[in-house]
Design a protein around this motif. Structure first.
Motif, PDB file in Angstrom:
ATOM      1  N   GLN A  59       0.834  -1.211   0.000  1.00  0.00           N
ATOM      2  CA  GLN A  59       0.000   0.000   0.000  1.00  0.00           C
ATOM      3  C   GLN A  59       0.866   1.257   0.000  1.00  0.00           C
ATOM      4  O   GLN A  59       0.472   2.300  -0.502  1.00  0.00           O
ATOM      5  N   ALA A  60       2.084   1.153   0.584  1.00  0.00           N
ATOM      6  CA  ALA A  60       2.994   2.314   0.640  1.00  0.00           C
ATOM      7  C   ALA A  60       3.699   2.555  -0.698  1.00  0.00           C
ATOM      8  O   ALA A  60       4.431   3.517  -0.851  1.00  0.00           O
ATOM      9  N   GLY A  61       3.497   1.655  -1.667  1.00  0.00           N
ATOM     10  CA  GLY A  61       4.023   1.875  -3.019  1.00  0.00           C
ATOM     11  C   GLY A  61       5.467   1.437  -3.218  1.00  0.00           C
ATOM     12  O   GLY A  61       6.287   2.193  -3.714  1.00  0.00           O
ATOM     13  N   THR A  62       5.797   0.203  -2.832  1.00  0.00           N
ATOM     14  CA  THR A  62       7.145  -0.316  -3.074  1.00  0.00           C
ATOM     15  C   THR A  62       7.099  -1.322  -4.229  1.00  0.00           C
ATOM     16  O   THR A  62       6.024  -1.780  -4.609  1.00  0.00           O
ATOM     17  N   LYS A  63       8.280  -1.661  -4.761  1.00  0.00           N
ATOM     18  CA  LYS A  63       8.323  -2.588  -5.897  1.00  0.00           C
ATOM     19  C   LYS A  63       8.469  -4.040  -5.465  1.00  0.00           C
ATOM     20  O   LYS A  63       8.214  -4.945  -6.239  1.00  0.00           O
ATOM     21  N   GLY A  64       8.927  -4.249  -4.244  1.00  0.00           N
ATOM     22  CA  GLY A  64       9.082  -5.617  -3.761  1.00  0.00           C
ATOM     23  C   GLY A  64       9.484  -5.629  -2.297  1.00  0.00           C
ATOM     24  O   GLY A  64      10.071  -4.669  -1.804  1.00  0.00           O
ATOM     25  N   VAL A  65       9.154  -6.717  -1.608  1.00  0.00           N
ATOM     26  CA  VAL A  65       9.510  -6.835  -0.188  1.00  0.00           C
ATOM     27  C   VAL A  65       9.763  -8.305   0.143  1.00  0.00           C
ATOM     28  O   VAL A  65       9.115  -9.196  -0.397  1.00  0.00           O
ATOM     29  N   GLN A  66      10.756  -8.523   1.005  1.00  0.00           N
ATOM     30  CA  GLN A  66      11.032  -9.881   1.497  1.00  0.00           C
ATOM     31  C   GLN A  66      11.160  -9.813   3.013  1.00  0.00           C
ATOM     32  O   GLN A  66      11.849  -8.945   3.548  1.00  0.00           O
ATOM     33  N   VAL A  67      10.465 -10.721   3.695  1.00  0.00           N
ATOM     34  CA  VAL A  67      10.483 -10.757   5.165  1.00  0.00           C
ATOM     35  C   VAL A  67      10.934 -12.154   5.589  1.00  0.00           C
ATOM     36  O   VAL A  67      10.467 -13.157   5.041  1.00  0.00           O
ATOM     37  N   GLN A  68      11.851 -12.194   6.564  1.00  0.00           N
ATOM     38  CA  GLN A  68      12.351 -13.485   7.055  1.00  0.00           C
ATOM     39  C   GLN A  68      12.319 -13.498   8.581  1.00  0.00           C
ATOM     40  O   GLN A  68      12.721 -12.521   9.217  1.00  0.00           O
ATOM     41  N   ILE A  69      11.817 -14.579   9.143  1.00  0.00           N
ATOM     42  CA  ILE A  69      11.799 -14.737  10.607  1.00  0.00           C
ATOM     43  C   ILE A  69      12.556 -16.020  10.939  1.00  0.00           C
ATOM     44  O   ILE A  69      12.336 -17.054  10.301  1.00  0.00           O
ATOM     45  N   ALA A  70      13.456 -15.954  11.909  1.00  0.00           N
ATOM     46  CA  ALA A  70      14.244 -17.127  12.300  1.00  0.00           C
ATOM     47  C   ALA A  70      14.198 -17.298  13.808  1.00  0.00           C
ATOM     48  O   ALA A  70      14.153 -16.322  14.552  1.00  0.00           O
TER      49      ALA A  70
END
Length: 218
Positions: A154-165
């Motif tokens: 919604q904030a207008g980015t081209k891509g996002v990656q999230v990692q939880i360990a």
């Protein structure tokens, strides 16, 4: 192959600038570095203690420090600066005085300014804080990750990656879970990528959150 590098350090001088700007002789370098860490930690802790936020997001995107012989200029980039100012307009002065006491800087003036940033969820620190708040409230990690990705889109980015360990959902064996939406070209130096790693303490141990956001190609 497979060697990891910090995306921000990799892009220094192209799309990324230093968060601290000062010059020091080799003998004083470590002192200045520790001073920067003290300032950043103190400001973050102060905001955590003095602001009660339901979502668990303090909204600090980054803290920039510029030093001269007689002045330390600290600029706090916040997504929700109203949280700090509302209720007590003297909070910034109070914060300034407390930081000065902590640093014990007699010969230098300290100046703290707050800058509001548009589209708060385009910044990985704020997004990581949001995910950490959700995990502390026992929300399912998949739900938290998907919600975070929605906010970023919604904030207008081209891509996002999230990692939880870590020990996700309290399972006995630690594991790594990640999710990606859009493009995240980590090997392209021209690609403006924001990154942060954020530890979150839960009742079953420490989890590590990493967020990569592809803002645009310059």
């Amino acid at each position: 192959m497979g060697q990891k590098i910090n995306p921000l350090g990799f892009r220094l001088g192209t799309t990324q600038n230093h968060d601290s700007l000062w010059f020091a002789q080799p003998t004083n370098y470590s002192e200045n570095l520790q001073e920067d860490k003290k300032i950043r930690d103190f400001i973050t802790n102060y905001i955590q203690k003095n602001i009660k936020i339901s979502s668990g997001v303090e909204g600090i995107a980054r803290i920039k420090i510029q030093k001269r012989i007689d002045l330390i200029q600290v600029i706090i980039y916040m997504g929700f600066p109203k949280l700090l100012i509302e209720g007590n307009p003297r909070r910034i002065e109070e914060l300034q005085i407390n930081v000065q006491k902590k640093l014990n800087c007699v010969h230098r003036k300290l100046n703290i300014a707050i800058t509001r940033i548009a589209n708060a969820y385009r910044h990985p620190n704020i997004l990581a804080e949001f995910i950490a708040g959700q995990l502390k409230n026992r929300v399912s990690f998949r739900k938290a990750m998907k919600k975070a990705i929605e906010l970023t889109e919604q904030a207008g980015t081209k891509g996002v990656q999230v990692q939880i360990a870590g020990r996700i959902d309290g399972k006995e064996i630690a594991r790594v879970e990640w999710i990606r939406e859009g493009r995240v070209p980590l090997q392209t130096i021209r690609a403006k990528i924001d990154y942060c790693s954020y530890p979150v303490r839960t009742i079953y141990g420490v989890l590590g959150i990493k967020v990569w956001i592809f803002v645009n190609k310059e």
